[in-house]
Scaffold this motif. Structure first.
Motif, short mmCIF file in Angstrom:
data_model
loop_
_atom_site.label_atom_id
_atom_site.label_comp_id
_atom_site.label_asym_id
_atom_site.label_seq_id
_atom_site.Cartn_x
_atom_site.Cartn_y
_atom_site.Cartn_z
N UNK A 182 16.15 22.98 51.33
CA UNK A 182 16.51 24.15 52.10
C UNK A 182 15.85 25.08 51.47
N UNK A 183 15.42 24.59 50.05
CA UNK A 183 14.77 25.69 49.02
C UNK A 183 13.33 24.79 49.86
N UNK A 184 12.67 24.21 50.10
CA UNK A 184 12.05 23.79 50.77
C UNK A 184 11.46 24.14 52.01
N UNK A 185 12.33 24.60 52.83
CA UNK A 185 12.24 24.79 53.95
C UNK A 185 11.64 26.79 53.85
N UNK A 186 12.73 27.14 53.33
CA UNK A 186 12.63 28.27 52.94
C UNK A 186 10.53 28.88 51.79
N UNK A 194 8.20 28.66 55.39
CA UNK A 194 8.46 29.62 55.71
C UNK A 194 7.88 31.12 55.09
N UNK A 195 8.26 31.43 53.66
CA UNK A 195 7.26 32.69 53.01
C UNK A 195 5.98 32.26 53.42
N UNK A 196 5.30 30.74 52.85
CA UNK A 196 3.53 30.35 53.00
C UNK A 196 2.88 30.75 54.11
N UNK A 197 3.92 30.51 54.90
CA UNK A 197 3.59 30.45 56.36
C UNK A 197 3.51 31.73 56.57
#
Length: 55
Positions: free
Chosen positions: A22-26, A29-32
Motif C-alpha cells: 500500500x505504501x509503495x502504491x501511494x 500515485x503521488x509521483x505520477x
C-alpha cells in the motif's frame, strides 16, 4: 494445540507485506500526480500559522 506464536508472527509478516504494498502504491500515485500537468482550477492557498492559542 495450535501454535499461536507461529500464527501471530505469520499474520504480522503478512500485515507488514500488505502495508509495504500500500505504501509503495501511494508513493507511485503521488509521483505520477506530481509529474503530471497541473489541473486547471486547482489553487494553492497558503495558510498562515498563528503563534499561539487565541483566547
Amino acid at each position: 494445540m495450535p501454535d499461536y506464536k507461529k500464527m501471530y508472527f505469520q499474520l504480522a509478516a503478512k500485515v507488514a507485506d500488505a502495508m509495504d504494498i500500500l505504501s509503495k502504491a501511494q508513493q507511485e500515485g503521488e509521483a505520477e500526480f506530481m509529474a503530471g500537468e497541473p489541473s486547471p482550477g486547482i489553487k494553492v492557498i497558503a495558510i498562515k500559522e498563528e503563534d499561539g492559542p487565541s483566547e
